[in-house]
Design an enzyme around this catalytic site. Sequence first.
Site, PDB file in Angstrom:
ATOM      1  N   LYS A   1     -35.403 -21.892 -53.267  1.00 53.82           N
ATOM      2  CA  LYS A   1     -35.724 -22.963 -53.171  1.00 53.82           C
ATOM      3  C   LYS A   1     -35.932 -23.731 -54.435  1.00 53.82           C
ATOM      4  O   LYS A   1     -36.375 -23.354 -55.744  1.00 53.82           O
ATOM      5  CB  LYS A   1     -37.525 -22.650 -52.948  1.00 53.82           C
ATOM      6  CG  LYS A   1     -38.138 -23.821 -52.483  1.00 53.82           C
ATOM      7  CD  LYS A   1     -39.725 -23.855 -52.260  1.00 53.82           C
ATOM      8  CE  LYS A   1     -40.422 -24.984 -51.705  1.00 53.82           C
ATOM      9  NZ  LYS A   1     -41.833 -24.678 -51.536  1.00 53.82           N
TER      10      LYS A   1
ATOM     11  N   ASP B   1     -53.478 -24.476 -46.272  1.00 55.76           N
ATOM     12  CA  ASP B   1     -52.488 -25.368 -45.146  1.00 55.76           C
ATOM     13  C   ASP B   1     -52.045 -24.303 -44.325  1.00 55.76           C
ATOM     14  O   ASP B   1     -50.901 -24.113 -43.936  1.00 55.76           O
ATOM     15  CB  ASP B   1     -51.450 -25.909 -46.086  1.00 55.76           C
ATOM     16  CG  ASP B   1     -50.912 -26.921 -45.205  1.00 55.76           C
ATOM     17  OD1 ASP B   1     -51.337 -27.470 -43.958  1.00 55.76           O
ATOM     18  OD2 ASP B   1     -49.741 -27.362 -45.553  1.00 55.76           O
TER      19      ASP B   1
END
Length: 509
Positions: free
Chosen positions: A19, A131
Amino acid sequence: MGEVWHAYDERLDRRVAVKMMLTDTRGLSGIPGLGAAEMLANRRDRFLREVRTTAALEHLGIPAIYDTGIDETTHQLYVVMQLLRGREVQTIVDDTDYDVSPLAVSWAAAAVVQIASVLDEVHRNDVVHRDIKPANLMITPDGVVKVLDFGVAALRGSGNHPRLTQEGMTVGTPPYMSPEQSLANEVGPASDIYALACVMYELLTGRPPFAADANGSHAWHHVHSGPPPIRRRRHDIPQELEDLLLGMLDKAPERRLNAAQVYDALLPWACQRDGSTAIQSEHDPRQPFRRPFGGPPKRPTPIGYTPTLVMPAEPDSASETPSTPLTDEEASEAADLAAQLAQAGKFVQAADLLVGAIQRAQDGVLHGDLMFSLAQVRFLAGAHSEAAPLFDEVGTAWTDRYGANDEQALLCQYYVAQCRMALGESSAAINAFLAYTAQAPEPTDAEAVDRHLDALANLVRLHAARERFPEARSAAAALREATQRLRGPDAPDLADIDGFMQRLKRFTT
């Protein structure tokens, strides 16, 4: 905040996900109260906190962190993570026809139990995910649910991690945000439980409990509207589960269950064999409860498989047939590069390169040649259980096309025997070596002679290891005759063979 790449760890020869933090400042300057530079610094802090937060958590349901650093060329922050293969829960919900065949209660319970286990670990480390939603959940082929994206996670009571949100700014995804989260108030573990209830509600009905409508936004409903009883939308839901969901969706955070209590309450439902949906061999969260440590029933991996990182959700490109046929030149380049990678010990990367070429090979000859190269890479990597069926398949195709005496077909037969021997399948290895040595090589073909004599020597070893001494002596005699015939009467190996045959006499009557 970042983009994720499928990559290779060149030192450990494995697939990983990398990432990279985005450094593009376009669009950041328009956020009220913050300039682009401050927003970029905020993003950097968030990225680093996600890395540290995730790395500190050790749980099967959380992707492993392997490494982090700064790219020397682009100066981007990066994190090297476990490469996940599976399906996002959101895509499973989207693909389910809830009017005809909704997800079984046991399916939803098993998924939520696993998420609750992750949240229990997360909350005990003073972390709040903030989330939890279907798009941040992935189910691996063996049924393990992975909780993704700790980019907006909050650490409670830590002076080392200052708030990264402005006063009054909400963080999360509206359909799953708790009342306190929707009001931009302080959030705690109870907010994750509320979001988890919304996820479970959606797994069972196909939609979360609240939707924005003419009466109000998602946030308004979370704060003011009572949660609609799930049994009005789906009548086969047990009353106990409805009561549990209503409790998890309570407006007051202090009245909600904690993650451990949710786990305990749902575990019996996860293990229940309700029979309403047949258990699947892959991507079924009930698998870990019904076959602990075993995963799904193992099936042969298709040749065209290439692992894909499901982040974000994309069609599985590995299953699609590329439109551009492979050319002879491209096939040669792929085989040569794969050979170089294999010689450097990068077997995974070499195999993936060949798999991609095989997917495009529409010519039968090219397909066979590349399959043979792939089998060789698997063999060199020590993956004999994968290499053997590949050699078998290619050898059969070449035998059908060119006859049983074809050099490449015989070579496949030799490698199949080697694989069977390496796997400890003595009987299969003996049969394969016998079939291979039935065809004598040309004395001028040095490599074929070496393989033929090696196959005969392996027959001697296999028989001796099984204490079949008469068969071992017979095989040794065949080895001696072939060595003298193919390498001459002065071959140095003959003395070793004679000595071995003398030792074998001690074990025979």
